[in-house]
Design a protein around this motif. Structure first.
Motif, short mmCIF file in Angstrom:
data_model
loop_
_atom_site.label_atom_id
_atom_site.label_comp_id
_atom_site.label_asym_id
_atom_site.label_seq_id
_atom_site.Cartn_x
_atom_site.Cartn_y
_atom_site.Cartn_z
N CYS A 82 73.29 -29.87 55.25
CA CYS A 82 74.14 -29.51 54.11
C CYS A 82 75.58 -29.86 54.45
N ASP A 83 76.48 -29.55 53.54
CA ASP A 83 77.90 -29.80 53.78
C ASP A 83 78.69 -28.50 53.92
N VAL A 190 83.46 -33.17 51.65
CA VAL A 190 83.59 -33.41 53.09
C VAL A 190 82.20 -33.31 53.72
N GLY A 191 82.08 -33.80 54.94
CA GLY A 191 80.84 -33.63 55.69
C GLY A 191 79.65 -34.41 55.17
N VAL A 192 79.89 -35.50 54.44
CA VAL A 192 78.77 -36.31 53.93
C VAL A 192 78.20 -37.14 55.07
N LEU A 200 73.02 -33.86 48.64
CA LEU A 200 74.19 -33.94 47.77
C LEU A 200 73.85 -34.67 46.47
N ASN A 201 73.00 -35.68 46.55
CA ASN A 201 72.59 -36.37 45.34
C ASN A 201 71.85 -35.42 44.39
#
Length: 222
Positions: A82-83, A190-192, A200-201
């Motif tokens: 995760c981010d 951030v954090g991708v 995230l998608n």
């Protein structure tokens, strides 16, 4: 459900000094708020008056605020699924840089389903299901978080307007319904990385988060 302020103290961190405030509901669940450059609470004002301390200047800018739900794996263990960890760290740094802000750290692990179910969902994600599908396959809601505790936490310091750091427009709606005015949405991407790109998608495509449609990731550093 009602919430009450319990105590506060100074909290030095790698990002700078914060005030940490603890709140608790009738079930004993605790939430914390980290603040920088905000007005004194009523308790602090009373203590300051007793010691002839100068009154707080209420002409400060609208605070930069982040609502962050607990994520043990991301916040404490450095998970790349995760981010959350990078968002937490970036939030603390940005609030310090702004000189006026608050981090509301809410104890609702795994979007409210708890740690054990979160790891069960992780196992399903390992089999190829996305984060939304995994929750539903376990018979759980896609997002079980609530935000009613945000109002008493912000009201404790007299905050009625915020600049909200979020990619999730639902959080803006929740605060607005609680009577908190969101004057600006501040993106926090951030954090991708390769491990959370699909996650995230899914948040963007299925859960309404505002993210770049051409979102790309950076290679994981060894």
């Amino acid at each position: 459900m009602s919430y009450q302020f319990i105590t506060q103290a100074k909290l030095p961190t790698r990002y700078g000094d914060f005030d940490i405030h603890v709140f608790e509901n009738e079930d004993g669940q605790e939430h914390v708020m980290l603040t920088v450059g905000l007005p004194l609470s009523k308790t602090q004002q009373s203590d300051a008056q007793k010691h002839d301390a100068p009154e707080c200047n209420h002409s400060q800018p609208i605070p930069l605020v982040r609502i962050h739900s607990e994520c043990l794996t991301g916040d404490a263990l450095g998970s790349l699924k995760c981010d959350c960890g990078p968002q937490l760290n970036a939030t603390m740094q940005l609030i310090q840089e702004s000189g006026c802000g608050a981090l509301l750290y809410l104890r609702q692990e795994g979007r409210g389903i708890g740690l054990t179910n979160k790891i069960r969902a992780y196992a399903l994600q390992d089999q190829g299901h996305d984060t939304l599908e995994a929750n539903l396959m376990l018979g759980l809601p896609a997002d079980a978080r609530t935000y009613d505790m945000c109002y008493p936490m912000l009201a404790h310091l007299g905050i009625s307007k915020v600049r909200l750091m979020t990619n999730n427009p639902a959080k803006m709606d929740y605060l607005t319904e609680l009577g908190i005015e969101v004057v600006e949405r501040v993106p926090l991407v951030v954090g991708v990385n390769p491990h959370n790109n699909a996650y995230l998608n899914t948040k963007r495509d299925k859960m309404g988060h505002i993210l770049d449609p051409n979102l790309t990731f950076q290679p994981v550093e060894n």
